[in-house]
Design a protein around this motif. Sequence first.
Motif, PDB file in Angstrom:
ATOM      1  N   LYS A   1       0.842  -1.190   0.000  1.00  0.00           N
ATOM      2  CA  LYS A   1       0.000   0.000   0.000  1.00  0.00           C
ATOM      3  C   LYS A   1       0.878   1.240   0.000  1.00  0.00           C
ATOM      4  CE  LYS A   1      -3.901  -2.201   0.364  1.00  0.00           C
ATOM      5  NZ  LYS A   1      -4.814  -2.271  -0.763  1.00  0.00           N
ATOM      6  N   LEU A   2       0.312   2.325  -0.483  1.00  0.00           N
ATOM      7  CA  LEU A   2       0.944   3.637  -0.429  1.00  0.00           C
ATOM      8  C   LEU A   2       0.209   4.438   0.631  1.00  0.00           C
ATOM      9  CD1 LEU A   2       2.866   5.808  -1.617  1.00  0.00           C
ATOM     10  CD2 LEU A   2       1.073   6.320  -3.272  1.00  0.00           C
ATOM     11  N   MET A   3       0.956   4.991   1.582  1.00  0.00           N
ATOM     12  CA  MET A   3       0.359   5.775   2.663  1.00  0.00           C
ATOM     13  C   MET A   3       0.875   7.200   2.620  1.00  0.00           C
ATOM     14  SD  MET A   3       0.632   3.500   6.090  1.00  0.00           S
ATOM     15  CE  MET A   3      -0.317   2.018   6.313  1.00  0.00           C
ATOM     16  N   ARG A   4      -0.018   8.144   2.881  1.00  0.00           N
ATOM     17  CA  ARG A   4       0.387   9.534   3.104  1.00  0.00           C
ATOM     18  C   ARG A   4       0.208   9.780   4.592  1.00  0.00           C
ATOM     19  NH1 ARG A   4       0.178  14.521   0.064  1.00  0.00           N
ATOM     20  NH2 ARG A   4       1.456  13.282  -1.335  1.00  0.00           N
TER      21      ARG A   4
ATOM     22  N   GLU B   1       4.992  12.696   4.476  1.00  0.00           N
ATOM     23  CA  GLU B   1       5.741  11.610   3.845  1.00  0.00           C
ATOM     24  C   GLU B   1       4.794  10.667   3.116  1.00  0.00           C
ATOM     25  OE1 GLU B   1       9.233  10.642   6.995  1.00  0.00           O
ATOM     26  OE2 GLU B   1       7.175  10.481   7.725  1.00  0.00           O
ATOM     27  N   ASP B   2       5.231  10.209   1.947  1.00  0.00           N
ATOM     28  CA  ASP B   2       4.558   9.133   1.234  1.00  0.00           C
ATOM     29  C   ASP B   2       5.428   7.901   1.410  1.00  0.00           C
ATOM     30  OD1 ASP B   2       2.425  10.640   0.242  1.00  0.00           O
ATOM     31  OD2 ASP B   2       3.578  11.290  -1.499  1.00  0.00           O
TER      32      ASP B   2
ATOM     33  N   VAL C   1       5.692   3.528   1.001  1.00  0.00           N
ATOM     34  CA  VAL C   1       5.184   2.265   0.482  1.00  0.00           C
ATOM     35  C   VAL C   1       5.464   1.230   1.560  1.00  0.00           C
ATOM     36  CG1 VAL C   1       5.344   0.555  -1.367  1.00  0.00           C
ATOM     37  CG2 VAL C   1       5.727   2.972  -1.869  1.00  0.00           C
TER      38      VAL C   1
ATOM     39  N   MET D   1      10.272   5.173   1.808  1.00  0.00           N
ATOM     40  CA  MET D   1       9.779   6.515   1.528  1.00  0.00           C
ATOM     41  C   MET D   1      10.034   6.867   0.067  1.00  0.00           C
ATOM     42  SD  MET D   1      10.478  10.022   3.671  1.00  0.00           S
ATOM     43  CE  MET D   1      12.238   9.811   3.632  1.00  0.00           C
ATOM     44  N   LEU D   2       9.031   7.482  -0.564  1.00  0.00           N
ATOM     45  CA  LEU D   2       9.190   7.994  -1.917  1.00  0.00           C
ATOM     46  C   LEU D   2       9.840   9.362  -1.841  1.00  0.00           C
ATOM     47  CD1 LEU D   2       5.752   7.031  -3.423  1.00  0.00           C
ATOM     48  CD2 LEU D   2       7.968   6.185  -4.151  1.00  0.00           C
TER      49      LEU D   2
ATOM     50  N   TRP E   1      12.597   4.086   5.091  1.00  0.00           N
ATOM     51  CA  TRP E   1      11.875   5.097   5.873  1.00  0.00           C
ATOM     52  C   TRP E   1      12.640   5.459   7.141  1.00  0.00           C
ATOM     53  CZ3 TRP E   1       7.827   4.209   9.983  1.00  0.00           C
ATOM     54  CH2 TRP E   1       7.154   5.393  10.294  1.00  0.00           C
TER      55      TRP E   1
ATOM     56  N   THR F   1      -3.726   3.963  -0.121  1.00  0.00           N
ATOM     57  CA  THR F   1      -4.173   3.705  -1.485  1.00  0.00           C
ATOM     58  C   THR F   1      -3.269   2.663  -2.148  1.00  0.00           C
ATOM     59  OG1 THR F   1      -4.797   4.766  -3.566  1.00  0.00           O
ATOM     60  CG2 THR F   1      -2.812   5.595  -2.478  1.00  0.00           C
TER      61      THR F   1
ATOM     62  N   PRO G   1      -0.442   1.634  -4.736  1.00  0.00           N
ATOM     63  CA  PRO G   1       0.661   2.302  -5.443  1.00  0.00           C
ATOM     64  C   PRO G   1       0.628   1.980  -6.943  1.00  0.00           C
ATOM     65  CG  PRO G   1       1.467   0.410  -4.209  1.00  0.00           C
ATOM     66  CD  PRO G   1       0.005   0.526  -3.909  1.00  0.00           C
TER      67      PRO G   1
END
Length: 107
Positions: A5-8, A13-14, A16, A36-37, A54, A74, A76
């Motif tokens: 999942k992708l988290m904000r 920070e975004d 995965v 982290m992206l 991260w 959400t 990714p």
Amino acid sequence: EVNLKLMRLKSGEDIVVELLDGKESQQHITVKNPAMLVPVGDGKTNLQMGLMPWMPFSASKEYEIPKDWIIVITEPLKEIVNNYNQVFGSGIIMPEIKVDSKTLLNE
């Protein structure tokens, strides 16, 4: 199968993450191998996204993230999933994704 999942986060920070089934509580979500992206640009039109650990100096691979620190969860992009799998599957460090910023703005 890994549940990516992708988290904000509230911090902006975004990340995965691999969501760990059965380890969720009312206050926390437990994740594994968060990455982290990080945007890396050339100062012109090309936008690249790199993955970095991260918490690079932590010995842990699993983390409890407070639910009140998560803004959204959400799916990714496929390219993000492929690069994440390279990092945590084969040990390749910091792959980058080339994304055309014009395409991002038009979507």
